[in-house]
Write an enzyme that holds these catalytic residues in place. Sequence first.
Site, PDB file in Angstrom:
ATOM      1  CD  GLU A 198     -55.092   6.912  74.769  1.00 52.32           C
ATOM      2  OE1 GLU A 198     -54.060   7.053  75.672  1.00 52.32           O
ATOM      3  OE2 GLU A 198     -55.955   7.670  74.479  1.00 52.32           O
ATOM      4  CB  ALA A 205     -51.838   5.773  73.750  1.00 47.98           C
ATOM      5  N   PRO A 206     -48.733   6.148  73.843  1.00 46.46           N
ATOM      6  CG  PRO A 206     -46.936   6.726  72.667  1.00 46.46           C
ATOM      7  CD  PRO A 206     -47.806   7.216  73.446  1.00 46.46           C
ATOM      8  N   GLY A 207     -47.377   4.149  75.285  1.00 46.56           N
ATOM      9  CA  GLY A 207     -47.152   2.822  76.086  1.00 46.56           C
ATOM     10  C   GLY A 207     -45.612   2.955  76.660  1.00 46.56           C
ATOM     11  CB  CYS A 262     -44.879  16.471  79.472  1.00 50.27           C
ATOM     12  SG  CYS A 262     -46.358  16.482  78.094  1.00 50.27           S
ATOM     13  CG  ASP A 274     -64.480   8.972  80.188  1.00 50.37           C
ATOM     14  OD1 ASP A 274     -63.800   9.887  79.576  1.00 50.37           O
ATOM     15  OD2 ASP A 274     -64.843   9.178  81.454  1.00 50.37           O
TER      16      ASP A 274
END
Length: 443
Positions: free
Chosen positions: A141, A119-121, A238, A168
Amino acid sequence: MLPSEFERLLREAVGESDARTVIDHLDDEPMLSVRVNPSKMDVSALREHFGHLAGDAVEWEPDAFYLKERPSFTTDPLFQAGAYYVQEASSMYVGALARKVFASKGTSEGLRVLDLCAAPGGKTTHLLSLLDGRSLLVTNEVIRQRATILAENVAKWGSAAVVVTSQDPSAFAALESEFDLIVIDAPCSGEGMFRKDEEALRQWSPDKVTLCTRRQRRILSDIWGSLRPGGYAIYSTCTFNRLENEENARFAAESLGAELLEERRFLPGRDLGEGFYCALLRKNENDSSRPQRAERGREKAAAAELSKSASQIGALLRDGYSLSVRGDLVKAFPTELSAAIKRISSQAHVISSGVAVATIKGSAFIPEADLALSPALRPDAFPRCELTLEEALKYLRREPIILQDEPMGYILLTYKGMPLGFVKNLGRRTNSLLPLSRRILTM
Ligand code: SAM
């Protein structure tokens, strides 16, 4: 003021000179980029749509370019129609690595791909564009609320070759040696997002780095068994520090037996994008003696038992799709993937799969909003009505619109030829089939 420990870890990760560059550019405006949905339009048409706002191409992604200024995406009907995705440029390198994987296999057909932290994709829509309809993407997700947003973005993108799950990573143990490629865009300490998101800076601490590193290792260990021997994994974050990046790639090599094929870092100020790290890993061919799943390449669609009205619904779709009915809802899947989707769905917590086509009402049916946005829809299945920008925004705000000189019944509304959704034309008024959840609220 940056935490001194952050600066130390940054220098350790990228060296003195690049660390200086990153710090000097932390206050810059983040760059903005968009990636086209090639199943709906091509990149030159999207450039034309943005006109003077369209900037340089993203070097590593042919379907993407930068925007010189931020337009209002919410009030752009093409954005609402899933014709493009707003995605940070560095993170599109995952697509470049996926292309390499498919090239090494000589095909993107018949593959099973998992996007584990999806998510978000952004990566999911990218992967859907790179895979053909004969490959299946499972996109997962763990956080339920975020999984709903993921499912919504997937529906807008329009591919039917997809299953959205919410579980999970450890729950994928039930799908051993299932996937040819697993993308692990791991939850991280987000250092690369400092200039985009001040909250990321506020929440940063050395303890968070330690916690994230441990969690990433758990995720990698939990999912490794679902990768087939010889299969590929793309691990990304990131963040800048070595612990969550190179050290974790080394962990995968030493503890899981992965082969590290490529690593790449993106640094703001040096590269045209935000901070990003990704690694391409391969699982050893001899890692497991387990046989591959039996039905690979020999999948036959289970002949769906459809009611009479549901079989009429089949005529709404292009060739190559099979229907399945659950309660009143009719869904479509690429025929070749029906068996795999059924099997995976029986082993995972599924939020949505395929494309929702219609709801059966007695001997009739109501088309589903997702069908309008899917390339699975046969272009001539419904009468079409092209809207002006003003009318398109009215429709997207769910304000009443009147269609004169149009046939009665269901009509597919388009803007610049791009399907936006259905209305039922009753003559003096129309009933909107746009879900409330997709209504735009801005003026
Ligand atoms: N791949 C996404 C994209 O391109 O749009 C961004 C994913 S974001 C970097 C990481 C995701 O991992 C978040 O959506 C987060 O909710 C999820 N996540 C958080 N904890 C997790 C866990 N323990 N296991 C797996 N995923 C987790």
